[in-house]
Structure formats: C-alpha cells, structure tokens
Design an enzyme around this catalytic site. Structure first.
Site, short mmCIF file in Angstrom:
data_model
loop_
_atom_site.label_atom_id
_atom_site.label_comp_id
_atom_site.label_asym_id
_atom_site.label_seq_id
_atom_site.Cartn_x
_atom_site.Cartn_y
_atom_site.Cartn_z
N CYS A 2 -29.40 16.90 -2.35
CA CYS A 2 -30.06 15.66 -2.83
C CYS A 2 -30.67 14.84 -1.82
CB CYS A 2 -29.43 15.08 -3.54
SG CYS A 2 -28.48 16.01 -5.38
N ARG A 47 -33.31 16.49 -6.33
CA ARG A 47 -31.93 17.00 -6.90
C ARG A 47 -31.76 18.41 -6.35
NH1 ARG A 47 -29.53 18.14 -12.57
NH2 ARG A 47 -27.14 18.12 -11.85
N LEU A 48 -30.63 18.60 -5.86
CA LEU A 48 -30.03 19.82 -5.66
C LEU A 48 -28.85 19.92 -6.87
CD1 LEU A 48 -29.61 22.67 -4.51
CD2 LEU A 48 -28.30 21.63 -2.74
N ALA A 49 -28.90 20.81 -7.98
CA ALA A 49 -27.90 20.53 -9.01
C ALA A 49 -26.95 21.43 -8.72
CB ALA A 49 -28.72 21.22 -10.45
N ASN A 73 -26.72 10.43 -3.60
CA ASN A 73 -26.80 11.69 -2.84
C ASN A 73 -25.24 11.89 -2.31
OD1 ASN A 73 -27.24 13.85 -1.10
ND2 ASN A 73 -27.50 12.48 0.69
N GLY A 74 -24.81 13.10 -2.75
CA GLY A 74 -23.01 13.24 -2.38
C GLY A 74 -22.56 13.88 -3.30
N GLU A 75 -21.12 13.63 -3.06
CA GLU A 75 -20.14 14.26 -3.83
C GLU A 75 -18.82 13.36 -3.79
OE1 GLU A 75 -17.31 18.34 -3.75
OE2 GLU A 75 -18.85 18.16 -2.39
N ASP A 98 -20.85 13.73 -11.51
CA ASP A 98 -20.36 12.53 -10.91
C ASP A 98 -21.08 11.24 -10.56
OD1 ASP A 98 -21.80 13.66 -9.10
OD2 ASP A 98 -20.72 14.03 -7.35
#
Length: 178
Positions: A2, A47-49, A73-75, A98
């Site tokens: 992302c 976005r990277l899903a 952006n992140g986790e 998230d």
C-alpha cells in the site's frame, strides 16, 4: 504494501500523484478531497489487498457520518483483539479490515490511538469537525511517512519520489531537520 499520499493547503488535488505509488498497491487507487473548506485537504491511497480482499477495504475510508477520512499503510498485529475491545465499547464494523479497526480506535481514543496499536503503519486521518489532520507512523518507522512543509502547505506520502514529483518541493537537504 500500500501507499498513501496527501496534501493540506492546496486548492486542487493535482499534487496527489498516485502513479508514483502504483507499484505499492496495484489492487485499487482512491482519492478524496475537501477543497472547498478553509483548510483544503486531499488524500490518496494505492492498495495491495491482503486482509479484506473485497472492495470494502479500499481507501480513503470515510466514517458513516463523514467526520473522519483515513488512509493507512501497514499491518496491525493486534487488530482482532482491538476489534473485540471496540465492539464491546459499542463500535459497529462493516468490513473485516484492520483499517476499519484503526478508524474506530481513533474514534474511541482520539489522538492517542496509536498507543493501542501493535504493528507497523503510516497513516493520515482528517477530522472534519476539528479541522485537523493527524499524521503518524509506527515507533520504528518500518512504514515510512515523509513530508514537505511549503509555507502553510504540506505534502506527505509513503515515499520520497511522490513528494519530488511536485516541482515546488526543494531538492536540497535541510541539515537542521536532519
């Protein structure tokens, strides 16, 4: 991976060069702006899903009352546990991402919400009622967030080349800031 990009103080969203972040998120691109208010704001996201693979996880994410607009952006490693806490506090979720957990954490904890996050992240949240833009990143900078102050205007993004695509961003190193 992302990517996020945004501006405050510009009268248009031409500085949101999402193409400079397309390699960070090929699954979707989104823009939002509120250029007609006293503090013009524009936010963009690629976005990277990974978690919620549906379009419900796309960003920028607006709350149901349009008060908050969020790009991230992140986790967040503790998002499932945090979601349970927020649901017990009365928050209602419409996605499994998230990102939505972070938005509700901001609603619950205000500007201190990053203290309850365990993860790697960079974010921007616009609070329309307060006319306030909050930028932040994880404690170790695993997910970068770079910015350029141009007088009363600000550009920010996940990567430096996104800022440098704007010709008014200086190319010289600010040693004092460093």
């Amino acid at each position: 991976m992302c990517g996020l990009i945004g501006t405050i103080g510009f009268k248009d969203d031409s500085k949101l060069n999402l193409k400079t972040l397309s390699h960070r998120g090929p699954d979707s691109m989104g823009k939002w702006n509120s250029l007609d208010n006293e503090f013009p704001v524009a936010l963009g996201h690629t976005r990277l899903a990974i978690l919620d693979l549906t379009a419900a996880g796309n960003q920028p994410l607006l709350t149901e009352d349009n008060r908050f607009v969020f790009v991230y952006n992140g986790e967040i490693y503790n998002f499932a546990e945090l979601r349970q806490v927020l649901e017990q506090a009365g928050h209602i979720f419409s996605t499994h991402s998230d990102t939505e957990v972070i938005v509700h954490a901001y609603e619950e904890y205000g500007d201190a919400f990053p203290t309850v996050l365990d993860g790697m992240f960079g974010f921007a949240v616009w609070d329309a009622r307060r006319q306030c833009l909050l930028l932040g990143r994880d404690r170790f900078g695993k997910k970068p967030l770079v910015y350029a102050e141009l007088g009363s205007r600000i550009l920010f993004a996940s990567e430096l080349q996104s800022l440098l695509s704007a010709p008014e961003v200086p190319r010289e190193i600010d040693f004092e800031a460093m």
